[in-house]
Write a protein that holds these residues in place. Structure first.
Motif, PDB file in Angstrom:
ATOM      1  N   ILE A 133       0.812  -1.219   0.000  1.00 31.81           N
ATOM      2  CA  ILE A 133       0.000   0.000   0.000  1.00 31.81           C
ATOM      3  C   ILE A 133       0.842   1.264   0.000  1.00 31.81           C
ATOM      4  O   ILE A 133       0.592   2.179  -0.809  1.00 31.81           O
ATOM      5  CB  ILE A 133      -0.991  -0.024   1.181  1.00 31.81           C
ATOM      6  CG1 ILE A 133      -2.027  -1.135   0.948  1.00 31.81           C
ATOM      7  CG2 ILE A 133      -1.691   1.317   1.333  1.00 31.81           C
ATOM      8  CD1 ILE A 133      -2.927  -1.411   2.140  1.00 31.81           C
ATOM      9  N   PRO A 134       1.880   1.414   0.843  1.00 30.22           N
ATOM     10  CA  PRO A 134       2.667   2.647   0.809  1.00 30.22           C
ATOM     11  C   PRO A 134       3.320   2.896  -0.551  1.00 30.22           C
ATOM     12  O   PRO A 134       3.385   4.042  -1.009  1.00 30.22           O
ATOM     13  CB  PRO A 134       3.726   2.431   1.910  1.00 30.22           C
ATOM     14  CG  PRO A 134       3.133   1.412   2.816  1.00 30.22           C
ATOM     15  CD  PRO A 134       2.324   0.506   1.937  1.00 30.22           C
ATOM     16  N   HIS A 135       3.789   1.834  -1.200  1.00 27.84           N
ATOM     17  CA  HIS A 135       4.409   1.999  -2.518  1.00 27.84           C
ATOM     18  C   HIS A 135       3.388   2.402  -3.570  1.00 27.84           C
ATOM     19  O   HIS A 135       3.649   3.276  -4.409  1.00 27.84           O
ATOM     20  CB  HIS A 135       5.096   0.699  -2.938  1.00 27.84           C
ATOM     21  CG  HIS A 135       6.355   0.404  -2.196  1.00 27.84           C
ATOM     22  ND1 HIS A 135       7.489   1.183  -2.307  1.00 27.84           N
ATOM     23  CD2 HIS A 135       6.656  -0.587  -1.317  1.00 27.84           C
ATOM     24  CE1 HIS A 135       8.442   0.679  -1.541  1.00 27.84           C
ATOM     25  NE2 HIS A 135       7.963  -0.378  -0.926  1.00 27.84           N
ATOM     26  N   LEU A 136       2.220   1.783  -3.541  1.00 29.18           N
ATOM     27  CA  LEU A 136       1.188   2.111  -4.522  1.00 29.18           C
ATOM     28  C   LEU A 136       0.713   3.554  -4.370  1.00 29.18           C
ATOM     29  O   LEU A 136       0.453   4.239  -5.370  1.00 29.18           O
ATOM     30  CB  LEU A 136       0.012   1.143  -4.385  1.00 29.18           C
ATOM     31  CG  LEU A 136       0.302  -0.302  -4.822  1.00 29.18           C
ATOM     32  CD1 LEU A 136      -0.787  -1.235  -4.318  1.00 29.18           C
ATOM     33  CD2 LEU A 136       0.432  -0.391  -6.335  1.00 29.18           C
ATOM     34  N   MET A 137       0.630   4.032  -3.128  1.00 34.45           N
ATOM     35  CA  MET A 137       0.188   5.405  -2.905  1.00 34.45           C
ATOM     36  C   MET A 137       1.270   6.422  -3.246  1.00 34.45           C
ATOM     37  O   MET A 137       0.969   7.590  -3.502  1.00 34.45           O
ATOM     38  CB  MET A 137      -0.264   5.574  -1.453  1.00 34.45           C
ATOM     39  CG  MET A 137      -1.505   4.752  -1.101  1.00 34.45           C
ATOM     40  SD  MET A 137      -2.116   5.066   0.571  1.00 34.45           S
ATOM     41  CE  MET A 137      -2.727   6.754   0.395  1.00 34.45           C
ATOM     42  N   SER A 161       7.895   8.650  -5.903  1.00 34.76           N
ATOM     43  CA  SER A 161       9.153   7.985  -5.567  1.00 34.76           C
ATOM     44  C   SER A 161       9.519   6.999  -6.662  1.00 34.76           C
ATOM     45  O   SER A 161       8.687   6.177  -7.077  1.00 34.76           O
ATOM     46  CB  SER A 161       9.008   7.258  -4.220  1.00 34.76           C
ATOM     47  OG  SER A 161       9.985   6.259  -4.068  1.00 34.76           O
ATOM     48  N   LEU A 162      10.775   7.057  -7.123  1.00 38.03           N
ATOM     49  CA  LEU A 162      11.239   6.116  -8.143  1.00 38.03           C
ATOM     50  C   LEU A 162      11.207   4.688  -7.596  1.00 38.03           C
ATOM     51  O   LEU A 162      10.793   3.756  -8.298  1.00 38.03           O
ATOM     52  CB  LEU A 162      12.649   6.475  -8.591  1.00 38.03           C
ATOM     53  CG  LEU A 162      13.282   5.522  -9.623  1.00 38.03           C
ATOM     54  CD1 LEU A 162      12.442   5.489 -10.895  1.00 38.03           C
ATOM     55  CD2 LEU A 162      14.717   5.955  -9.919  1.00 38.03           C
ATOM     56  N   LYS A 163      11.631   4.524  -6.347  1.00 40.76           N
ATOM     57  CA  LYS A 163      11.621   3.192  -5.737  1.00 40.76           C
ATOM     58  C   LYS A 163      10.211   2.631  -5.701  1.00 40.76           C
ATOM     59  O   LYS A 163       9.978   1.460  -6.058  1.00 40.76           O
ATOM     60  CB  LYS A 163      12.196   3.264  -4.321  1.00 40.76           C
ATOM     61  CG  LYS A 163      12.221   1.922  -3.599  1.00 40.76           C
ATOM     62  CD  LYS A 163      12.802   2.074  -2.188  1.00 40.76           C
ATOM     63  CE  LYS A 163      12.785   0.733  -1.444  1.00 40.76           C
ATOM     64  NZ  LYS A 163      13.323   0.882  -0.060  1.00 40.76           N
TER      65      LYS A 163
END
Length: 576
Positions: free
Chosen positions: A176-180, A185-187
């Protein structure tokens, strides 16, 4: 392998009825003991409610506890359960679970595809009790890339659609944090592109996501193990009779489409069908009023096998604090006409700027408490019919930041939810109260009180945000109390909440070997139960995350081993 009724054997060492975590565990451990095993599922999918769930697995004292620095002991956890459960379940059953659990996890990980992992912070729910811990007892299944299952993957019950994205892609707390943040963020962009790409390939190949998470991961890993161990599997197959020779259960009659067949069970039959809660008569008799119309659990637990077990002398326990485990749920009609039943576990109720009230407009519970206690509080407060449904209230800022129910966080388009009535909006509190039919003065007073508590950090009414568990589900970036926030930014919003049953706590009474008992204490030889078919060792109390799945797996293992030994099966080698 997956079979039809016409080509299975006429005799097995062990027959397991039901394919959730408990049933899978029973089948796996019986097969590890060298037994010939048949696993029977009455619905079209394997996994039951376990496949829908997060599959958090509460099994204390495993080798995983040390990896997150947990300080625990048999005496500590046994005392915690004594204080939480007391005489609502036999202490001997709880101790049997605690003593067997670590070995069950170790053997699953050593000899099968099942893998668990701990979280460094995953606290018990009843954290105010002596003996609670912040981590180490609750495990979760590791994600599973299930291509190894091939087309058998389609047998696993898909997750609840409202817990997926892009039409079926599963996500967990790490995603969830990455999708949001993938646009910032490139990562996160690389991470998100990777999992979305894998999902698209899986849809093309299998028609569904093959990257299994949470409950799907647990069932997928167990299914891989069961298939490798040679377990025969039937779906869409009904048990129409349990058969006994004298007082010993020796077989059963199965029906699949128009085919009926008798199957002998040398060692025993394990009931793992999910409990009684969809049995119309038992549901009316055992659940509190008003009986919940809808449940977020899977559809297979009809309780039909309980009727058959009663004929053999089995009986239901009567000491549970609650007949079922609860979660507050909201409902919404899907485009295909089916009803979505969304359990409000942790993502909204405990967040700043969100409260819950009854028709009098007043709070009735610490909103950050466990979902089970929240549901129980609704029933307790509903003496005059004023708290079912209850209302989850948020201001505009909280709704945009945290979401609410099926409305995802991050400023989702709320117009469809307003148009179909799932979400109610009011430019003022008076307007919102009028639309909901609740007392406006009570609502305004509740918000005024919460706004004061948000400044002081102390909820003088219900103590919200005082325990480690409460705080864990709040917003760690918000202070002075991570669960308390002002509701002051119009418009104001509401979602209706009904208590929904997520699993039976009342079940068939058994002993430490998961053998079912008669009221006189005698054993019904050859008949076992686990999961929600077995009277809960938690006595209708919800001490921590995963207290249904953990005991289901452990008592499934106990039942499978014992039934295999009755059949005289020779244990397999220890090689995985």
């Amino acid at each position: 392998m997956h079979r039809t009724l016409t080509d299975i054997a006429k005799e097995y060492d062990v027959v397991v009825l039901g394919s959730g975590a408990g049933g899978m565990s029973a089948a796996i451990f019986a097969a590890l003991q060298g037994a010939d095993v048949l696993l029977v599922e009455r619905t079209e999918y394997l996994g039951g409610t376990s496949a829908y769930s997060a599959a958090t697995t509460w099994i204390p004292l495993t080798h995983h506890a040390a990896t997150v620095g947990a300080e625990d002991s048999f005496e500590k956890v046994a005392g915690f359960l004594d204080r939480a459960v007391g005489n609502r379940s036999p202490r001997a059953m709880r101790e049997a679970f605690l003593r067997a659990g670590p070995n069950v996890v170790a053997e699953l990980e050593r000899r099968t595809e099942v893998r668990f992992r701990p979280r460094p912070f995953h606290p018990d729910y009843l954290y105010e009790l002596e003996g609670a811990t912040p981590c180490g007892r609750a495990l979760e299944p590791e994600p599973f890339q299930a291509d190894v299952l091939g087309n058998t993957l389609k047998l696993i019950r898909p997750p609840i659609p409202e817990f997926t994205i892009l039409g079926g892609m599963m996500v967990d707390r790490d995603d969830i944090p990455h999708l949001m943040a993938m646009g910032k963020s490139l990562k996160s962009a690389v991470y998100s592109a990777h999992i979305i790409g894998k999902y698209c390939l899986s849809r093309l190949r299998y028609g569904r996501d093959a990257r299994l998470l949470m409950g799907n991961a647990l069932i997928g890993r167990m299914l891989a193990a069961a298939l490798r161990l040679g377990v025969d599997i039937l779906t869409e197959t009904e048990t129409v009779a349990l058969e006994a020779t004298g007082s010993v259960v020796t077989g059963l009659t199965l029906r699949q489409d128009d085919t009926t067949r008798r199957v002998s069970a040398r060692g025993g039959i394990v009931l793992a069908t999910g409990g009684f809660a969809r049995h119309p008569k038992m549901r009316r008799e055992k659940l509190p009023q008003p009986v919940p119309e809808l449940s977020p659990s899977a559809p297979g637990h009809t309780g039909a096998l309980h009727d058959l077990a009663f004929e053999l002398g089995a009986y239901h326990g009567e000491d549970a604090a609650q007949p079922c485990f609860w979660a507050p749920c909201s409902h919404r009609r899907r485009p295909d006409g089916t009803m979505a039943v969304f359990p409000h576990f942790v993502f909204d109720r405990s967040k700043p700027g969100i409260i819950s009230v009854g028709r009098d407009g007043r709070r009735f519970v610490n909103e950050a408490t466990s979902y089970h206690l929240f549901g129980a509080a609704q029933f307790a407060a509903n003496r005059d019919g004023s708290h079912i449904p209850a209302y989850l209230i948020a201001d505009a800022r909280a709704l945009a930041k945290y979401g609410m129910g099926m409305i995802r966080p991050g400023g989702a388009d709320i117009r469809p939810y307003l148009n179909d009535g799932y979400l109610t909006a009011g430019a003022t509190l008076d307007e919102l109260a009028a639309k909901l039919g609740i007392d406006a003065e009570g609502l305004k007073d509740s918000l005024a009180r919460m706004n004061r508590y948000a400044e002081t950090g102390v909820d003088e009414d219900f103590g919200r945000g005082t325990t480690v568990y409460d705080k864990a589900n709040g917003d760690p970036a918000h202070g002075p109390n991570p669960t308390l926030g002002k509701l002051e930014t119009a418009p104001f919003y509401a979602v209706r909440l009904w208590p929904g049953d997520i699993g039976s706590a009342t079940g068939l009474v058994g002993d430490e070997n998961a053998r079912l008992l008669r009221r006189d204490g005698s054993v019904i030889e050859g008949l076992y139960a686990c999961g929600n078919d077995l009277q809960s060792i938690m006595g209708g109390v919800y001490p921590g995350p995963g207290i249904t799945v953990g005991p289901a797996i452990v008592f499934g293992a106990i039942a499978g081993r014992h039934a295999a030994a009755r059949a005289g099966a020779a244990p397999r080698s220890q090689a995985a």
